[in-house]
Design a protein around this motif. Structure first.
Motif, PDB file in Angstrom:
ATOM      1  N   GLY A  65       0.009   2.397   0.550  1.00  0.00           N
ATOM      2  CA  GLY A  65       1.437   2.517   0.276  1.00  0.00           C
ATOM      3  C   GLY A  65       1.765   2.326  -1.201  1.00  0.00           C
ATOM      4  O   GLY A  65       2.687   2.957  -1.735  1.00  0.00           O
ATOM      5  N   ARG A  66       0.988   1.483  -1.873  1.00  0.00           N
ATOM      6  CA  ARG A  66       1.202   1.282  -3.304  1.00  0.00           C
ATOM      7  C   ARG A  66       0.679   2.442  -4.139  1.00  0.00           C
ATOM      8  O   ARG A  66       1.148   2.693  -5.247  1.00  0.00           O
ATOM      9  N   LYS A 219      11.741  -3.879  -2.187  1.00  0.00           N
ATOM     10  CA  LYS A 219      10.579  -3.005  -2.112  1.00  0.00           C
ATOM     11  C   LYS A 219       9.334  -3.838  -1.890  1.00  0.00           C
ATOM     12  O   LYS A 219       9.187  -4.917  -2.462  1.00  0.00           O
ATOM     13  N   GLY A 220       8.431  -3.301  -1.094  1.00  0.00           N
ATOM     14  CA  GLY A 220       7.137  -3.938  -0.920  1.00  0.00           C
ATOM     15  C   GLY A 220       7.241  -5.351  -0.379  1.00  0.00           C
ATOM     16  O   GLY A 220       7.912  -5.613   0.618  1.00  0.00           O
ATOM     17  N   ASN A 358      11.932   4.179   0.066  1.00  0.00           N
ATOM     18  CA  ASN A 358      10.771   3.327  -0.188  1.00  0.00           C
ATOM     19  C   ASN A 358       9.954   3.054   1.074  1.00  0.00           C
ATOM     20  O   ASN A 358       9.175   2.098   1.105  1.00  0.00           O
ATOM     21  N   LEU A 361       6.232   2.522   0.737  1.00  0.00           N
ATOM     22  CA  LEU A 361       5.829   1.233   0.182  1.00  0.00           C
ATOM     23  C   LEU A 361       6.117   0.098   1.146  1.00  0.00           C
ATOM     24  O   LEU A 361       5.349  -0.871   1.234  1.00  0.00           O
ATOM     25  N   ASN A 362       7.218   0.183   1.893  1.00  0.00           N
ATOM     26  CA  ASN A 362       7.645  -0.918   2.760  1.00  0.00           C
ATOM     27  C   ASN A 362       6.988  -0.927   4.135  1.00  0.00           C
ATOM     28  O   ASN A 362       6.644  -1.988   4.662  1.00  0.00           O
TER      29      ASN A 362
END
Length: 441
Positions: A65-66, A219-220, A358, A361-362
């Motif tokens: 995801g990153r 985020k994240g 996002n 990423l999430n």
């Protein structure tokens, strides 16, 4: 913004399904377990490899995801295909029956390959289909469920790969097929141009609200501190764990129950294989599409409550169903249908609560719940199976699903005021700053 000429967005769906057909190979693990038991493996051994594969799948997905923004979805997908295919091919080349070889090559390497590629079709699909997030996520992950049926039957009663060529050659063939098909599907994995919108689609007014601003601010790892994340995470653990335990035991337990009910060993094996490879797998794929589409109509929260509640009741009742052929097929269908819904509903729930932009990423942080459930559910099933108490495993997992439905009832949309009341003041201040800042979109 005026729409420029772009790729037909339905090619994204085609590529996503092709990729997920291969990534769903992890659900075909149960077809290998009878042969591995004959080679000296215990029930616990078979479930450990399955559980490790699921855990690596979930953990590596956070890394993927990153990387999706910097590497791009196409490159990430190619790496996924090569890692997944390489793991299975090496498992075949090194003998195909050694516990430590399969734990490393199928569990760790193969599971990691799945984790690298899994988030890509979801993130890409939501960008191309902002008007149908639930439906497109269901379609994007449907192949993951349908794939198990094909790979199970190819190795078993349709293709007879294991019987005719052995485990080694089957793993090698699967590895080559996975690598080729995932790379081909990856050719369609590209994001739409910045600002692109489907023709005739206007983003909802709510997108300009303070609530949407709050969502966009997390985020994240930031989402992990919210109570919404905790509720979603636990519900996913319980629901996924129940389904994954059922998958791991869908061949072994019905074989025992059917034999005890008077069926012959060969007949019991064929019936249990059909329950997993046809009824469970088809329902798993259909459930992803159906629950995704239903959630677009009834809302994600209501859909998850309904899905987890019915899953809990089905899993609790399953031990009473497993000893009769027709009722076994009904139970496998319901459990597969609800299990498939997890993979359409939790990504879109994540997008609704924390913002769709996002989600790549999430969602991997939410998906860690799948890894937790993948360890707890199958190992619980294997442990109690070795103690000849499969029914207790199903009852426990079913009760936890019912608890998940209650938890989801209390999950509401994210906003800065709730963070302040919950004690997450640094996050709340950051959200407040985001709301006050000028916007250029």
């Amino acid at each position: 913004m005026t729409n420029e000429k772009t790729m037909n967005r339905w090619f994204v769906v085609l590529g996503a399904i092709l990729i997920q057909l291969c990534l769903g190979a992890i659900y075909a693990w149960s077809v290998f377990t009878p042969a591995l038991k004959k080679a000296g493996w215990s029930k616990m051994d078979t479930q450990i490899v399955f559980a490790v594969g699921l855990a690596c799948f979930a953990v590596v997905m956070v890394w993927a995801g990153r990387k999706i923004a910097s590497w791009g979805p196409r490159k990430l997908t190619v790496v996924s295909g090569l890692v997944l295919g390489g793991g299975y091919a090496l498992a075949g080349l090194t003998g195909g029956t050694g516990f430590w070889n399969l734990l490393l090559l199928v569990g760790v390497v193969g599971g990691s390959g799945i984790g690298i590629g899994y988030v890509v079709p979801i993130a890409v699909g939501m960008r191309w289909f902002p008007d149908k997030k639930g439906m497109i996520t269901g379609l994007a992950v449907a192949g993951f469920g349908f794939g198990a049926m094909g790979w199970v039957k190819l190795a078993g009663s349709w293709g007879h790969l294991i019987a005719d060529y052995g485990l080694s050659s089957t793993f090698l063939f699967y590895g080559i097929a996975f690598a080729v098909l995932v790379v081909i599907g990856g050719l369609f994995m590209v994001f739409p141009p910045e600002g692109w919108l489907p023709e005739g689609y206007t983003p909802p007014v709510a997108a300009a609200s303070a609530g949407e601003d709050a969502k966009a601010g997390l985020k994240g790892a930031d989402i992990v501190g919210t109570y919404q994340f905790k509720l979603i995470f636990l519900t996913f653990v319980f629901s996924a764990g129940a389904g994954l335990m059922s998958i791991g035991l869908m061949k072994l337990y019905p074989m025992e129950a059917l034999t005890a009910a008077g069926y012959g060993p060969a007949e019991a094996s064929a019936i249990a294989g059909t329950a997993m490879a046809v009824f469970f797998s088809l329902a798993n794929g259909i459930g992803r599409i159906a629950w995704g589409a239903m959630s677009d109509l009834m809302g994600r929260k209501a859909a998850i409550i309904l899905m987890t509640a019915t899953q809990g009741l089905c899993v609790i009742a399953f031990p009473a169903m497993a000893g009769n052929e027709l009722i076994l097929y009904v139970g496998a269908t319901f459990i597969g249908f609800n299990f498939g819904g997890n993979f359409a509903l939790f990504p879109t729930m994540t997008a609704d609560v924390f913002g769709a932009r996002n989600v790549g990423l999430n969602y991997p942080f939410v998906f860690l719940a799948y890894g937790v459930g993948g360890i707890g559910g199958p190992i619980l099933g294997g442990f109690l199976g070795d103690m000849s108490n499969f029914p207790l495993a199903f009852t426990t997992c079913g009760a936890l699903c019912l608890l998940g439905a209650i938890l989801t009832w209390h999950c509401n949309a994210l906003n800065a005021k709730e963070h302040e009341l919950s004690g997450f003041k640094p996050i709340a201040r950051r959200l407040a700053d985001a709301q006050a800042a000028p916007r250029d979109d």
